[in-house]
Design a protein around this motif. Structure first.
Motif, PDB file in Angstrom:
ATOM      1  N   THR A   1       0.836  -1.206   0.000  1.00  0.00           N
ATOM      2  CA  THR A   1       0.000   0.000   0.000  1.00  0.00           C
ATOM      3  C   THR A   1       0.864   1.246   0.000  1.00  0.00           C
TER       4      THR A   1
ATOM      5  N   SER B   1      -4.011   0.236  -3.533  1.00  0.00           N
ATOM      6  CA  SER B   1      -4.588   1.485  -3.081  1.00  0.00           C
ATOM      7  C   SER B   1      -5.996   1.251  -2.544  1.00  0.00           C
TER       8      SER B   1
ATOM      9  N   ASN C   1      -8.121   3.512  -2.532  1.00  0.00           N
ATOM     10  CA  ASN C   1      -8.925   4.480  -3.281  1.00  0.00           C
ATOM     11  C   ASN C   1      -9.347   3.890  -4.622  1.00  0.00           C
ATOM     12  N   PRO C   2     -10.513   4.323  -5.132  1.00  0.00           N
ATOM     13  CA  PRO C   2     -10.941   3.836  -6.451  1.00  0.00           C
ATOM     14  C   PRO C   2      -9.948   4.252  -7.540  1.00  0.00           C
TER      15      PRO C   2
ATOM     16  N   GLU D   1      -6.926   8.047 -10.040  1.00  0.00           N
ATOM     17  CA  GLU D   1      -7.188   7.591  -8.676  1.00  0.00           C
ATOM     18  C   GLU D   1      -7.924   8.680  -7.918  1.00  0.00           C
ATOM     19  N   LYS D   2      -9.107   8.347  -7.396  1.00  0.00           N
ATOM     20  CA  LYS D   2      -9.919   9.296  -6.633  1.00  0.00           C
ATOM     21  C   LYS D   2      -9.602   9.151  -5.150  1.00  0.00           C
ATOM     22  N   PHE D   3      -9.465  10.277  -4.479  1.00  0.00           N
ATOM     23  CA  PHE D   3      -9.200  10.288  -3.051  1.00  0.00           C
ATOM     24  C   PHE D   3     -10.422  10.790  -2.300  1.00  0.00           C
ATOM     25  N   SER D   4     -10.506  10.426  -1.029  1.00  0.00           N
ATOM     26  CA  SER D   4     -11.678  10.786  -0.232  1.00  0.00           C
ATOM     27  C   SER D   4     -11.835  12.301  -0.071  1.00  0.00           C
ATOM     28  N   GLN D   5     -10.762  13.050  -0.186  1.00  0.00           N
ATOM     29  CA  GLN D   5     -10.835  14.504  -0.054  1.00  0.00           C
ATOM     30  C   GLN D   5     -11.377  15.164  -1.318  1.00  0.00           C
TER      31      GLN D   5
END
Length: 183
Positions: free
Chosen positions: A13, A19, A21-22, A33-37
């Protein structure tokens, strides 16, 4: 045995191999890559700090409901500000912080362009060179906090322009609702 497995997962990781993240891969090999923020990483490497990787941010303003987008080179030196416009408005040397000083920015072998004292130029002056170029160079003034007289030090920083067009395409996709990001 479970300790070895956990160590392997954590190592993978942290190295970017896995990852939480999607992540999707485009037909031309770019990882999105999408992040939660609500930010999106765009690049060909799982290593987010690799040259040619970009961070795209398009938060929605709580008062105007307009998206304010920007693109940042994850390996440093470069920031592209869209504001609420569908096109880039300014290009900035990210690390420039020499009070009252201008910076110089250059793409490949094109002539250098002087910035304002914030390290920025109107995007129209350089964005086409960037879209077809390979290297962004910034000569900046940087304050060293450890220096007793706080005089700016002049230094050069580079950023790869690989993937910039894909990052700009990602901004357009977010604005058009083709790529959903939450903030």
């Amino acid at each position: 045995m479970s300790r070895v497995l956990l160590t392997t997962i954590i190592t993978a990781t942290l190295s970017g191999c896995v990852s939480p993240n999607p992540v999707s891969t485009t037909s031309d090999g770019y990882r999105i890559e999408k992040f939660s923020q609500g930010t999106v990483s765009v690049g060909k490497s799982a290593n987010l700090l690799a040259a040619g990787n970009w961070s795209v941010s398009c938060p929605t303003d709580a008062m105007t409901d307009k998206r304010n987008c920007s693109i940042t080179s994850l390996s440093g030196a470069l920031f592209i500000d869209y504001g609420s416009s569908p096109t880039p408005q300014r290009v900035c040397a990210l690390s420039h912080d020499g009070p009252g000083m201008t910076a110089l920015i250059r793409v490949d072998s094109h002539p250098a362009v002087a910035t304002d004292t914030q390290g920025c130029v109107p995007a129209g002056r350089i964005i086409q060179q960037m879209r077809s170029g390979s290297t962004f160079l910034a000569r900046i003034g940087a304050i060293n906090d450890w220096s007793p007289d706080l005089r700016p030090v002049i230094k050069d920083e580079r950023a790869s322009l690989e993937g910039l067009n894909k990052a700009m395409e990602t901004v357009a996709d977010i604005r058009a609702g083709k790529l959903a990001v939450k903030l």
